[in-house]
Write a protein that holds these residues in place. Structure first.
Motif, short mmCIF file in Angstrom:
data_model
loop_
_atom_site.label_atom_id
_atom_site.label_comp_id
_atom_site.label_asym_id
_atom_site.label_seq_id
_atom_site.Cartn_x
_atom_site.Cartn_y
_atom_site.Cartn_z
N GLN A 61 18.98 1.11 38.04
CA GLN A 61 19.61 -0.06 37.45
C GLN A 61 18.51 -0.99 36.97
OE1 GLN A 61 23.10 -1.66 37.46
NE2 GLN A 61 21.89 -2.96 36.07
N VAL A 62 18.50 -1.27 35.67
CA VAL A 62 17.50 -2.19 35.17
C VAL A 62 18.13 -3.57 34.99
CG1 VAL A 62 16.06 -2.77 33.19
CG2 VAL A 62 16.11 -0.44 34.04
N VAL A 63 17.40 -4.59 35.39
CA VAL A 63 17.83 -5.96 35.09
C VAL A 63 16.78 -6.51 34.15
CG1 VAL A 63 18.31 -8.25 35.98
CG2 VAL A 63 18.95 -6.24 37.31
N MET A 64 17.23 -6.84 32.93
CA MET A 64 16.26 -7.27 31.93
C MET A 64 16.49 -8.72 31.56
SD MET A 64 15.74 -6.38 28.10
CE MET A 64 15.21 -7.94 27.52
N GLY A 65 15.43 -9.44 31.32
CA GLY A 65 15.56 -10.82 30.88
C GLY A 65 14.19 -11.38 30.60
N LEU A 66 14.14 -12.45 29.84
CA LEU A 66 12.84 -13.06 29.57
C LEU A 66 12.44 -13.92 30.76
CD1 LEU A 66 13.30 -13.97 25.84
CD2 LEU A 66 12.29 -11.94 26.87
N SER A 67 11.23 -14.48 30.71
CA SER A 67 10.80 -15.27 31.86
C SER A 67 11.71 -16.49 31.98
CB SER A 67 9.34 -15.67 31.72
OG SER A 67 9.12 -16.21 30.46
N GLY A 68 12.05 -16.83 33.21
CA GLY A 68 12.94 -17.96 33.45
C GLY A 68 14.40 -17.58 33.40
N VAL A 109 16.30 -0.51 41.70
CA VAL A 109 16.61 -1.70 40.91
C VAL A 109 15.30 -2.12 40.27
CG1 VAL A 109 17.52 -4.03 40.93
CG2 VAL A 109 18.39 -2.34 42.55
N PHE A 110 15.28 -2.08 38.95
CA PHE A 110 14.03 -2.30 38.24
C PHE A 110 14.15 -3.55 37.38
CE2 PHE A 110 10.67 -1.73 35.25
CZ PHE A 110 9.73 -0.93 35.86
N ILE A 111 13.25 -4.48 37.58
CA ILE A 111 13.27 -5.73 36.82
C ILE A 111 12.22 -5.63 35.72
CG2 ILE A 111 12.79 -8.20 36.96
CD1 ILE A 111 15.17 -7.60 38.51
N THR A 112 12.57 -6.03 34.52
CA THR A 112 11.56 -6.02 33.46
C THR A 112 11.90 -7.05 32.39
OG1 THR A 112 10.42 -4.68 31.82
CG2 THR A 112 12.73 -4.19 32.18
N HIS A 113 10.89 -7.44 31.61
CA HIS A 113 11.17 -8.29 30.46
C HIS A 113 11.02 -7.50 29.16
CE1 HIS A 113 6.72 -8.86 31.02
NE2 HIS A 113 6.79 -8.43 29.78
N ASP A 114 10.75 -6.20 29.33
CA ASP A 114 10.43 -5.37 28.18
C ASP A 114 11.62 -4.45 27.88
OD1 ASP A 114 9.52 -3.52 26.44
OD2 ASP A 114 7.74 -2.94 27.59
N LEU A 115 12.25 -4.65 26.72
CA LEU A 115 13.46 -3.89 26.42
C LEU A 115 13.17 -2.39 26.30
CD1 LEU A 115 16.49 -4.14 25.86
CD2 LEU A 115 15.96 -4.19 23.44
N GLU A 158 11.02 -0.69 27.91
CA GLU A 158 10.93 -0.17 29.27
C GLU A 158 12.32 -0.05 29.87
OE1 GLU A 158 7.57 -0.88 32.41
OE2 GLU A 158 8.93 -2.59 32.48
N ALA A 159 13.14 -1.08 29.64
CA ALA A 159 14.51 -1.08 30.17
C ALA A 159 15.27 0.13 29.64
CB ALA A 159 15.21 -2.37 29.79
N LEU A 160 15.15 0.38 28.32
CA LEU A 160 15.91 1.46 27.70
C LEU A 160 15.41 2.81 28.17
CD1 LEU A 160 16.15 -0.02 24.11
CD2 LEU A 160 17.95 0.06 25.85
N ARG A 161 14.09 2.90 28.40
CA ARG A 161 13.54 4.19 28.81
C ARG A 161 13.96 4.54 30.23
NH1 ARG A 161 7.54 6.30 29.68
NH2 ARG A 161 8.15 8.48 29.95
N LEU A 162 13.94 3.54 31.12
CA LEU A 162 14.15 3.83 32.53
C LEU A 162 15.61 3.72 32.96
CD1 LEU A 162 11.17 1.87 34.13
CD2 LEU A 162 11.29 4.31 33.65
N GLY A 163 16.33 2.81 32.32
CA GLY A 163 17.61 2.41 32.90
C GLY A 163 18.74 3.40 32.69
N ASP A 164 19.37 3.83 33.80
CA ASP A 164 20.64 4.52 33.67
C ASP A 164 21.70 3.49 33.33
OD1 ASP A 164 19.75 7.10 34.42
OD2 ASP A 164 19.56 6.37 36.47
N LYS A 165 21.48 2.28 33.86
CA LYS A 165 22.38 1.18 33.59
C LYS A 165 21.51 -0.06 33.42
CE LYS A 165 26.50 -0.79 35.41
NZ LYS A 165 26.58 -1.62 36.59
N ILE A 166 21.90 -0.89 32.47
CA ILE A 166 21.08 -2.07 32.19
C ILE A 166 21.95 -3.31 32.26
CG2 ILE A 166 19.65 -3.21 30.44
CD1 ILE A 166 19.06 -0.40 29.33
N ALA A 167 21.42 -4.35 32.88
CA ALA A 167 22.10 -5.65 32.84
C ALA A 167 21.12 -6.62 32.20
CB ALA A 167 22.45 -6.11 34.24
N ILE A 168 21.62 -7.41 31.25
CA ILE A 168 20.73 -8.36 30.59
C ILE A 168 21.07 -9.76 31.07
CG2 ILE A 168 19.98 -9.31 28.38
CD1 ILE A 168 20.42 -6.60 27.18
#
Lengths: 303, 363
Positions: free
Chosen positions: B58-65, B220-226, B228-238
């Protein structure tokens, strides 16, 4: 200016102070109560410190009774294993030989033993206080001003209540030195633990470390450089205080200095003073080099 | 997708002295700016609801803050929430006592940190042993497990080095080995690869995906890089400003961004690596295909891969097949190209966005 003084009421000219009679009464009452207290408790307090005195005497005896060359070899070896530096080791050896040649060996041994015991005592008492302080801002806010007082109060003032309580001798001297030398180790233990990288601490938390595991595995090792600096400062403060403590009967290098002051023996004063400096430098360099050696893992060896 | 491992329900986090009272105000619609201006509290997370599937990433993606690091710290309760529930395998993490929480962190959940957070005074071996040491395992057990994981992340031979002697990528391998060594089912990765150089980052992503194939952990993988999110995530939350803006698979997010904010991210993405063959194939499936004119591609193959094979084989047509080899639909070189084109290009080609129409347009 006279017209101004004449015009002003008396209490604006002279600081309105407590009447001399009342002041004397106050001092006398406090002193009397303290004297009563020391009469009632002095013996028990002395008994409490008795084991410490025995240990100190035992240690002093070992240093003095053992043939000088064994002690010399032992100290040189300790300095070598702590510092792994030829320069520091040879310097210490030469300094100790000179001390012996100029007839200060026994006094130096006495000073060495009291410094060692005082430093150990200051660490044993001070480090837990520093650790507790690092965990509570409230405690830090309470203890810090006390430490300020301990450090800035003229050292002679300590002597008075201690001597009233315990008389003169080794134990009161030891207590005075420990009180004077303890603040740096408390402060720097507190500071060192507070400066530990929050992320590393968070990692320790994330793996389910208990408070004790965090303290032993993370906080103390990571604050070691700061704590070592504190120990170093404590040793230096203890050495400085040993001369003052000779006023209340602590034997060692301080006493000849005291004697030199009262009799104007310039050479004797300088020689003993230099011996104290030599011990200070040996302690300082050896403990600092040891502290640095503990930090070798910080060096990055890759590009 | 498998069952849900972690459920986050109505989670709020407000930073400030009176956070619980502020939750009510935020529920009534107070905005982040108003909360800060009027009450001096900072809104960290607002009404987060996520179901994180077991045994997948599960990727959680978002910019800083955006609150992503705050969110992940709620899962092992390094941060206390202001309101809400975090259920891990049905158990509410927020109701655990200090002792239960310690046990939970020791055995069930482990974590990899952005700036590695290794113990600088311990060797690689002792760092990897740390979790096991905290559990109270014997020295021999610790070393045995640690040695295996050090080998597995490719650090064999570096056991006695200190972290400061290793490069960033190697340090994070230690971090990964340390987290894996406790054998926890759940692995939290807080921007684990963000501090690494791009090449090393891709390298570490590969390491992680390889490990995941074998271990099937709940990550659960946190990233700010889309990317990376798309490559790793089976599921992504933004996540944005403490709120979830969209959840879904990589493909869902790229093809159907929920709002302008997400579209602006997605615009620059390499779609060829996200969109799968069956999404753009033409149906119905052909009754029969001549091997010389079309080759089979499996369901789930991304367009970039299809295009590569078309070029290699010198055939412009392909057909999508399911696990059993049954044809499902057809692809042409042109449809693949159109599918890979970014929306910017596509918008230039046509008014109506939509993959099916795009391929019919002359390009």
């Amino acid at each position: 200016m006279d017209w101004l003084f004449n015009w002003m009421p008396e209490w604006l000219v002279e600081f309105p102070q407590i009447a001399g009679r009342n002041l004397r009464l106050m001092s006398r009452t406090i002193d009397q109560q303290y004297r009563d207290f020391s009469r009632a408790w002095g013996d028990s307090i002395e008994a409490f410190f008795r084991p410490l005195l025995d240990f100190l005497l035992w240690f002093e005896n070992i240093l003095i009774e053992t043939p000088w060359w064994i002690i010399l070899a032992a100290i040189t070896a300790i300095v070598w294993f702590a510092s792994r530096s030829k320069k520091i080791t040879i310097g210490s050896f030469v300094a100790l030989v000179l001390i012996g040649v100029f007839g200060m060996w026994e006094d130096t041994m006495r000073t060495l033993s009291i410094i060692t015991v005082c430093t150990l005592l200051a660490i044993v008492v001070g480090m837990p206080i520093g650790i507790l302080m690092s965990r509570s801002d409230k405690l830090q806010a309470t203890v810090n001003p006390i430490l300020d007082v301990m450090q800035t109060m003229p050292s002679f003032v300590y002597l008075i209540p201690i001597v009233m309580l315990l008389g003169i001798g080794l134990i009161p001297g030891l207590i005075v030195v420990v009180i004077y030398a303890m603040p740096p180790i408390i402060r720097l233990t507190n500071l060192g633990i507070r400066l530990v990288d929050k992320e590393v601490l968070e990692a320790a938390n994330a793996f389910g470390s208990s408070s004790w595991q965090k303290l032993v595995e993370v906080q103390l090792p990571l604050s070691l450089p700061t704590i070592m600096a504190g120990i170093n400062q404590t040793i230096m403060m203890a050495l400085a205080m040993v001369v003052v403590a000779s006023l209340i009967g602590v034997r060692g290098l301080g006493q000849p200095v005291l004697q030199a002051i009262t009799n104007q023996y310039f050479t004797q004063g300088v020689l003993n003073g230099l011996a104290i400096v030599a011990i200070a430098i040996i302690f300082d360099r050896a403990s600092q080099a040891y502290g640095q050696r503990l930090q070798r893992h910080r060096e990055a060896s890759h590009g | 997708m498998a069952e849900t491992a972690i459920k986050v329900r109505n989670l709020y986090k407000i930073f400030g002295n009176n956070d619980r009272a502020m939750v009510e105000k935020v529920k009534q619609g107070l905005s982040k700016t108003e909360l800060l201006a009027e009450y001096g509290h900072v809104l960290g997370l607002r009404d987060i609801n996520i179901d994180m599937p077991a045994a997948s990433i599960q990727v959680v993606m978002g910019l800083s803050g955006s609150g992503k690091s705050t969110l992940i710290r709620h899962l092992n309760r390094l941060i206390e929430p202001s309101a809400g529930e975090v259920l891990v395998n049905g158990e509410d993490v927020l109701k655990m006592s200090a002792k239960q929480l310690r046990e939970f962190r020791r055995h069930k959940i482990s974590m990899v940190f952005q700036r590695f957070a290794l113990l600088p005074h311990k060797t690689v071996m002792d760092n990897v042993c740390y979790g096991l040491h905290v559990m109270g395992k014997s020295k021999a057990e610790q070393r045995k497990a640690a040695a295996r994981w050090i080998e597995r992340v490719g650090l064999g031979g570096y056991e006695d080095n200190y972290p400061a002697q290793l490069s960033g990528g190697m340090q994070q391998r230690v971090g990964l080995a340390r987290a894996l060594a406790t054998d926890a089912d759940i692995l939290l990765m807080d921007e684990a690869f963000s501090a690494l150089d791009p090449l090393i980052r891709t390298d570490m992503q590969t390491v992680l995906l390889d490990l995941q194939k074998e271990l099937a952990k709940t990550i659960v993988f946190i990233t700010h890089d889309l990317d990376e999110a798309l490559r790793l995530g089976d599921k992504i939350a933004i996540l944005r400003d403490g709120e979830i803006v969209q959840q879904g698979t990589a493909q869902e997010i790229v093809l159907d961004p929920a709002d302008e904010y997400i579209s602006s991210f997605v615009r620059e993405v390499n779609r060829g690596r996200v969109i799968q063959a069956e999404t753009i194939m033409e149906t119905p499936a052909p009754a029969s295909v001549a091997a010389s004119e079309s080759f089979p591609v499996e369901e789930g193959t991304v367009l970039e891969e299809v295009a590569r094979r078309m070029t290699e084989e010198g055939i412009d047509n392909a057909h999508v097949v399911d696990d059993a080899g049954k044809p499902l639909g057809t692809l042409t070189m042109r449809s693949v190209m159109a599918g890979m084109a970014t929306p910017v290009l596509k918008e230039a080609l046509e008014e109506e966005t939509g993959v099916a129409e795009a391929e019919k347009q002359p390009s």
